[in-house]
Design a protein around this motif. Structure first.
Motif, PDB file in Angstrom:
ATOM      1  N   SER A  48     -11.420  45.268  -7.011  1.00 53.84           N
ATOM      2  CA  SER A  48     -10.150  44.672  -7.428  1.00 53.84           C
ATOM      3  C   SER A  48      -9.565  45.460  -8.587  1.00 53.84           C
ATOM      4  O   SER A  48     -10.233  46.295  -9.198  1.00 53.84           O
ATOM      5  N   GLU A  52      -4.920  41.336 -10.426  1.00 51.59           N
ATOM      6  CA  GLU A  52      -5.059  40.789  -9.073  1.00 51.59           C
ATOM      7  C   GLU A  52      -5.772  39.440  -9.118  1.00 51.59           C
ATOM      8  O   GLU A  52      -6.362  39.052 -10.130  1.00 51.59           O
ATOM      9  N   TRP A  53      -5.731  38.751  -7.982  1.00 54.08           N
ATOM     10  CA  TRP A  53      -6.298  37.411  -7.879  1.00 54.08           C
ATOM     11  C   TRP A  53      -7.686  37.428  -7.252  1.00 54.08           C
ATOM     12  O   TRP A  53      -7.850  37.923  -6.135  1.00 54.08           O
ATOM     13  N   ARG A  73      -8.582  39.983 -14.756  1.00 50.84           N
ATOM     14  CA  ARG A  73      -8.156  39.566 -13.423  1.00 50.84           C
ATOM     15  C   ARG A  73      -7.741  38.098 -13.487  1.00 50.84           C
ATOM     16  O   ARG A  73      -8.288  37.321 -14.265  1.00 50.84           O
ATOM     17  N   ASP A 121      -6.664  38.581  -3.528  1.00 48.36           N
ATOM     18  CA  ASP A 121      -6.950  40.020  -3.499  1.00 48.36           C
ATOM     19  C   ASP A 121      -8.435  40.334  -3.343  1.00 48.36           C
ATOM     20  O   ASP A 121      -8.793  41.392  -2.833  1.00 48.36           O
ATOM     21  N   LYS A 167      -5.908  38.759   1.536  1.00 47.78           N
ATOM     22  CA  LYS A 167      -4.891  39.710   1.978  1.00 47.78           C
ATOM     23  C   LYS A 167      -5.508  40.767   2.913  1.00 47.78           C
ATOM     24  O   LYS A 167      -6.706  41.058   2.835  1.00 47.78           O
ATOM     25  N   LYS A 170      -8.177  43.960   2.066  1.00 47.97           N
ATOM     26  CA  LYS A 170      -8.893  43.558   0.862  1.00 47.97           C
ATOM     27  C   LYS A 170     -10.335  43.168   1.215  1.00 47.97           C
ATOM     28  O   LYS A 170     -10.709  43.114   2.392  1.00 47.97           O
TER      29      LYS A 170
END
Length: 240
Positions: A48, A52-53, A73, A121, A167, A170
């Motif tokens: 990641s 990002e999530w 993050r 993500d 996503k 990912k």
């Protein structure tokens, strides 16, 4: 309070071992079955980017989200057990100059309906190993209370929801270990691998993680047993 490990080198092979489990920030080994913070730190850094999530739908004591906060993050932590959520909330209150957005939610990992499709993500999680450690007594839909067959059915729903919310292009990292019943190994790791791949994921990596300082080790050493102690776990990294 130290907010990072004194020594840290990103792992470069598929064999991971952390004899010193790590106690920076609010990390500790007090919550039974939680993973070493070196694991989510390695995974979050590799799979990641800042901002990002990250999702952990088996939050426990908050190890993954602590690392997400330290590594800038955004993160969502879900647990079906209010005691785990309260512990995580406490563990996440340390002061740190971070722009991360951290959310805790009471919920069920088999149903993430409050998260839209293709929003996450990176998934970084450590589910229970069927009912080897029971994290509650009677919480409805707590999969740590389920027998093997029911657990695998629930894990299928976990995998499908993970695939839905992640996503495209990912990664989803899951750590799990095998279990033993009546002296024989039940390959829970391989069963988990198949469930996630049948849910649509491709397999990026299989990492073997060596176990250290298990609470049950002393008990097993005293038994007259004709089998080997399980001393490894798997970290599967899946790709959508």
């Amino acid at each position: 309070m130290e907010l990072r490990p004194t020594v840290f080198y990103p792992e470069q092979t598929t064999l991971w071992s952390f004899p010193n489990r790590g106690r920076w920030a609010t990390h500790s080994g007090q919550y039974r079955g939680n993973w070493s913070p070196y694991i989510p730190r390695n995974l979050i850094l590799r799979y990641s980017k800042q901002g990002e999530w990250v999702l952990d739908q088996f939050l426990g004591s908050g190890t993954t989200l602590i690392e997400a906060k330290l590594l800038n993050r955004n993160a969502i932590g879900i647990d079906i057990n209010h005691q785990a959520l309260n512990r995580s909330k406490k563990n996440l209150t340390f002061k740190f100059q971070s722009k991360s957005k951290i959310f805790l939610r009471h919920g069920d990992a088999t149903n993430l309906s409050f998260i839209q499709d293709n929003k996450i993500d990176f998934i970084c999680t450590h589910p229970p190993y069927a009912n080897i450690i029971k994290y509650s007594h009677n919480i409805e839909n707590d999969i740590s209370l389920l027998n093997l067959n029911d657990f695998l059915t629930a894990l299928n729903s976990v995998a499908l929801e993970s695939y839905r919310v992640l996503k495209k292009n990912k990664f989803c990292a899951v750590m799990i270990g095998d279990i033993r019943k009546n002296g024989n190994v039940i390959p829970l790791g391989f069963k988990t691998l198949n469930i996630f791949m049948n849910s649509g994921f491709s397999l990026k990596e299989i990492i073997i993680k060596e176990q250290h300082h298990c609470r049950g080790s002393k008990k097993w050493e005293l038994l007259n047993k004709n089998f080997l102690m399980l001393a490894h776990e798997y970290i599967f990294v899946f790709y959508k």
